[in-house]
Design a protein around this motif. Sequence first.
Motif, PDB file in Angstrom:
ATOM      1  N   VAL A  51      48.034   8.305  -9.044  1.00  0.00           N
ATOM      2  CA  VAL A  51      47.087   8.025  -7.972  1.00  0.00           C
ATOM      3  C   VAL A  51      47.850   7.898  -6.666  1.00  0.00           C
ATOM      4  CG1 VAL A  51      45.367   6.396  -7.109  1.00  0.00           C
ATOM      5  CG2 VAL A  51      45.558   6.808  -9.560  1.00  0.00           C
ATOM      6  N   VAL A  52      47.368   8.610  -5.637  1.00  0.00           N
ATOM      7  CA  VAL A  52      47.939   8.512  -4.302  1.00  0.00           C
ATOM      8  C   VAL A  52      47.063   7.521  -3.533  1.00  0.00           C
ATOM      9  CG1 VAL A  52      48.586   9.738  -2.200  1.00  0.00           C
ATOM     10  CG2 VAL A  52      48.699  10.913  -4.408  1.00  0.00           C
ATOM     11  N   LYS A  53      47.629   6.368  -3.209  1.00  0.00           N
ATOM     12  CA  LYS A  53      46.882   5.291  -2.554  1.00  0.00           C
ATOM     13  C   LYS A  53      46.698   5.593  -1.074  1.00  0.00           C
ATOM     14  CE  LYS A  53      46.722   1.614  -4.505  1.00  0.00           C
ATOM     15  NZ  LYS A  53      45.728   0.916  -5.261  1.00  0.00           N
ATOM     16  N   ARG A  54      45.898   4.774  -0.389  1.00  0.00           N
ATOM     17  CA  ARG A  54      45.639   4.958   1.047  1.00  0.00           C
ATOM     18  C   ARG A  54      46.911   4.871   1.884  1.00  0.00           C
ATOM     19  NH1 ARG A  54      40.207   1.259   1.563  1.00  0.00           N
ATOM     20  NH2 ARG A  54      38.826   2.757   0.568  1.00  0.00           N
ATOM     21  N   ASP A  55      47.841   4.015   1.459  1.00  0.00           N
ATOM     22  CA  ASP A  55      49.092   3.860   2.213  1.00  0.00           C
ATOM     23  C   ASP A  55      50.148   4.884   1.784  1.00  0.00           C
ATOM     24  OD1 ASP A  55      49.724   2.895  -0.268  1.00  0.00           O
ATOM     25  OD2 ASP A  55      50.475   0.952   0.426  1.00  0.00           O
ATOM     26  N   THR A  57      51.428   5.516  -1.073  1.00  0.00           N
ATOM     27  CA  THR A  57      52.261   5.185  -2.225  1.00  0.00           C
ATOM     28  C   THR A  57      51.627   5.784  -3.476  1.00  0.00           C
ATOM     29  OG1 THR A  57      51.119   3.081  -2.582  1.00  0.00           O
ATOM     30  CG2 THR A  57      53.112   3.037  -1.205  1.00  0.00           C
ATOM     31  N   HIS A  58      52.446   5.958  -4.503  1.00  0.00           N
ATOM     32  CA  HIS A  58      51.979   6.532  -5.766  1.00  0.00           C
ATOM     33  C   HIS A  58      52.062   5.471  -6.856  1.00  0.00           C
ATOM     34  CE1 HIS A  58      52.942  10.120  -3.465  1.00  0.00           C
ATOM     35  NE2 HIS A  58      52.300  10.861  -4.361  1.00  0.00           N
ATOM     36  N   GLU A  59      51.100   5.510  -7.766  1.00  0.00           N
ATOM     37  CA  GLU A  59      51.154   4.637  -8.934  1.00  0.00           C
ATOM     38  C   GLU A  59      50.491   5.349 -10.102  1.00  0.00           C
ATOM     39  OE1 GLU A  59      47.409   1.600  -8.936  1.00  0.00           O
ATOM     40  OE2 GLU A  59      49.043   1.088  -7.590  1.00  0.00           O
ATOM     41  N   PRO A  60      50.867   5.003 -11.323  1.00  0.00           N
ATOM     42  CA  PRO A  60      50.238   5.644 -12.487  1.00  0.00           C
ATOM     43  C   PRO A  60      48.760   5.284 -12.563  1.00  0.00           C
ATOM     44  CG  PRO A  60      52.149   4.320 -13.145  1.00  0.00           C
ATOM     45  CD  PRO A  60      51.920   4.071 -11.700  1.00  0.00           C
ATOM     46  N   GLY A  99      44.015  17.847 -11.731  1.00  0.00           N
ATOM     47  CA  GLY A  99      45.418  17.945 -11.340  1.00  0.00           C
ATOM     48  C   GLY A  99      46.197  16.719 -11.758  1.00  0.00           C
ATOM     49  N   ARG A 100      47.491  16.701 -11.420  1.00  0.00           N
ATOM     50  CA  ARG A 100      48.359  15.602 -11.833  1.00  0.00           C
ATOM     51  C   ARG A 100      48.355  14.437 -10.842  1.00  0.00           C
ATOM     52  NH1 ARG A 100      51.799  16.461 -15.908  1.00  0.00           N
ATOM     53  NH2 ARG A 100      53.428  15.140 -15.068  1.00  0.00           N
ATOM     54  N   GLU A 101      48.056  14.712  -9.576  1.00  0.00           N
ATOM     55  CA  GLU A 101      47.983  13.666  -8.560  1.00  0.00           C
ATOM     56  C   GLU A 101      46.595  13.673  -7.950  1.00  0.00           C
ATOM     57  OE1 GLU A 101      51.032  14.022  -5.631  1.00  0.00           O
ATOM     58  OE2 GLU A 101      52.551  13.156  -6.945  1.00  0.00           O
ATOM     59  N   VAL A 102      45.987  12.478  -7.882  1.00  0.00           N
ATOM     60  CA  VAL A 102      44.629  12.356  -7.370  1.00  0.00           C
ATOM     61  C   VAL A 102      44.617  11.272  -6.299  1.00  0.00           C
ATOM     62  CG1 VAL A 102      42.241  11.855  -7.977  1.00  0.00           C
ATOM     63  CG2 VAL A 102      43.720  12.951  -9.642  1.00  0.00           C
ATOM     64  N   PRO A 103      44.103  11.592  -5.106  1.00  0.00           N
ATOM     65  CA  PRO A 103      43.981  10.557  -4.077  1.00  0.00           C
ATOM     66  C   PRO A 103      42.967   9.492  -4.498  1.00  0.00           C
ATOM     67  CG  PRO A 103      43.756  12.753  -3.124  1.00  0.00           C
ATOM     68  CD  PRO A 103      43.741  12.914  -4.608  1.00  0.00           C
ATOM     69  N   SER A 104      43.216   8.246  -4.128  1.00  0.00           N
ATOM     70  CA  SER A 104      42.300   7.164  -4.495  1.00  0.00           C
ATOM     71  C   SER A 104      40.915   7.391  -3.883  1.00  0.00           C
ATOM     72  CB  SER A 104      42.862   5.821  -4.056  1.00  0.00           C
ATOM     73  OG  SER A 104      43.041   5.788  -2.656  1.00  0.00           O
ATOM     74  N   SER A 105      40.857   8.092  -2.753  1.00  0.00           N
ATOM     75  CA  SER A 105      39.562   8.379  -2.129  1.00  0.00           C
ATOM     76  C   SER A 105      38.703   9.283  -3.016  1.00  0.00           C
ATOM     77  CB  SER A 105      39.764   9.026  -0.759  1.00  0.00           C
ATOM     78  OG  SER A 105      40.483  10.241  -0.882  1.00  0.00           O
ATOM     79  N   VAL A 106      39.333  10.195  -3.732  1.00  0.00           N
ATOM     80  CA  VAL A 106      38.599  11.080  -4.653  1.00  0.00           C
ATOM     81  C   VAL A 106      38.040  10.274  -5.823  1.00  0.00           C
ATOM     82  CG1 VAL A 106      38.853  13.018  -6.256  1.00  0.00           C
ATOM     83  CG2 VAL A 106      39.889  13.145  -3.998  1.00  0.00           C
ATOM     84  N   ILE A 107      38.843   9.348  -6.323  1.00  0.00           N
ATOM     85  CA  ILE A 107      38.386   8.502  -7.428  1.00  0.00           C
ATOM     86  C   ILE A 107      37.190   7.674  -6.978  1.00  0.00           C
ATOM     87  CG2 ILE A 107      39.007   6.605  -8.979  1.00  0.00           C
ATOM     88  CD1 ILE A 107      41.914   7.648  -8.838  1.00  0.00           C
ATOM     89  N   GLY A 108      37.290   7.057  -5.807  1.00  0.00           N
ATOM     90  CA  GLY A 108      36.186   6.249  -5.283  1.00  0.00           C
ATOM     91  C   GLY A 108      34.927   7.059  -5.069  1.00  0.00           C
ATOM     92  N   ALA A 109      35.068   8.277  -4.555  1.00  0.00           N
ATOM     93  CA  ALA A 109      33.904   9.134  -4.327  1.00  0.00           C
ATOM     94  C   ALA A 109      33.235   9.510  -5.643  1.00  0.00           C
ATOM     95  CB  ALA A 109      34.319  10.389  -3.559  1.00  0.00           C
ATOM     96  N   LYS A 110      34.021   9.797  -6.669  1.00  0.00           N
ATOM     97  CA  LYS A 110      33.457  10.137  -7.984  1.00  0.00           C
ATOM     98  C   LYS A 110      32.717   8.946  -8.580  1.00  0.00           C
ATOM     99  CE  LYS A 110      36.547  13.871  -9.335  1.00  0.00           C
ATOM    100  NZ  LYS A 110      35.579  14.923  -9.197  1.00  0.00           N
ATOM    101  N   VAL A 111      33.287   7.757  -8.432  1.00  0.00           N
ATOM    102  CA  VAL A 111      32.630   6.552  -8.947  1.00  0.00           C
ATOM    103  C   VAL A 111      31.303   6.336  -8.224  1.00  0.00           C
ATOM    104  CG1 VAL A 111      32.783   4.044  -9.143  1.00  0.00           C
ATOM    105  CG2 VAL A 111      34.758   5.443  -9.691  1.00  0.00           C
ATOM    106  N   LEU A 112      31.304   6.452  -6.901  1.00  0.00           N
ATOM    107  CA  LEU A 112      30.070   6.270  -6.139  1.00  0.00           C
ATOM    108  C   LEU A 112      29.003   7.284  -6.538  1.00  0.00           C
ATOM    109  CD1 LEU A 112      31.353   5.419  -2.554  1.00  0.00           C
ATOM    110  CD2 LEU A 112      30.159   3.913  -4.137  1.00  0.00           C
ATOM    111  N   GLU A 113      29.430   8.519  -6.757  1.00  0.00           N
ATOM    112  CA  GLU A 113      28.492   9.569  -7.173  1.00  0.00           C
ATOM    113  C   GLU A 113      27.822   9.212  -8.496  1.00  0.00           C
ATOM    114  OE1 GLU A 113      29.023  14.044  -8.903  1.00  0.00           O
ATOM    115  OE2 GLU A 113      30.298  13.474  -7.214  1.00  0.00           O
ATOM    116  N   LYS A 114      28.610   8.723  -9.452  1.00  0.00           N
ATOM    117  CA  LYS A 114      28.056   8.356 -10.765  1.00  0.00           C
ATOM    118  C   LYS A 114      27.167   7.119 -10.661  1.00  0.00           C
ATOM    119  CE  LYS A 114      30.377  11.422 -13.168  1.00  0.00           C
ATOM    120  NZ  LYS A 114      29.749  12.566 -13.763  1.00  0.00           N
ATOM    121  N   LEU A 115      27.612   6.100  -9.908  1.00  0.00           N
ATOM    122  CA  LEU A 115      26.847   4.855  -9.814  1.00  0.00           C
ATOM    123  C   LEU A 115      25.520   5.053  -9.104  1.00  0.00           C
ATOM    124  CD1 LEU A 115      29.543   2.136  -8.994  1.00  0.00           C
ATOM    125  CD2 LEU A 115      28.667   2.885 -11.197  1.00  0.00           C
TER     126      LEU A 115
END
Length: 184
Positions: A51-55, A57-60, A99-115
């Motif tokens: 995950v590529v965070k807003r700042d 940085t990368h984290e698993p 892909g192997r790296e995903v921005p945190s904004s993409v994760i948040g957008a997908k969650v919002l879409e589902k919710l």
Amino acid sequence: MRCPKCGSRDDKVIDSRQSRDSSSIRRRRECLKCNYRFTTYEEIERSDLRVVKRDRTHEPFDRRKLAASIAKAFEKRSTSLLTLEDTVDEIVHELETSGREVPSSVIGAKVLEKLRGIDEVAYLRYASVYQQFRDVDQFVDAIHTLGRRVKPNAAQRELFPSETAQRPAPGPRNIPTSKNHGRV
């Protein structure tokens, strides 16, 4: 496979079944040396998603963190645990195939879409944290946006389908044309 009781490597598979969500295979085994029965699970080895965070940085990627944030949005709502698990599974599958790296904004957008399709209150709870609402006006704007959204009713057909409807070619008026009269 080693027997958990005696350590022997000789065993046989007694029963093999797919898990409920078809993501793994459950196998019942029996040790040929001591006849001890045990269960193993076989599943696909996932690639390391980062995950590529807003700042920047990368984290698993941590599935539990995603599930906890979604569960927090649904806190004290009447939504089944199975629905939450299915939602997390769908999001994780979409992320793993992107892909192997995903921005945190993409994760948040997908969650919002589902919710948004499951529970509007949970959507607003998640959006208030994800989009970092600074004041009440942003919250009210999000509520108004939800209110303007057309809510589909599964029992009612669309009056104007989004698909391009085929219209009969213009011709003489005395030639009868086939009419559907709303029947599908």
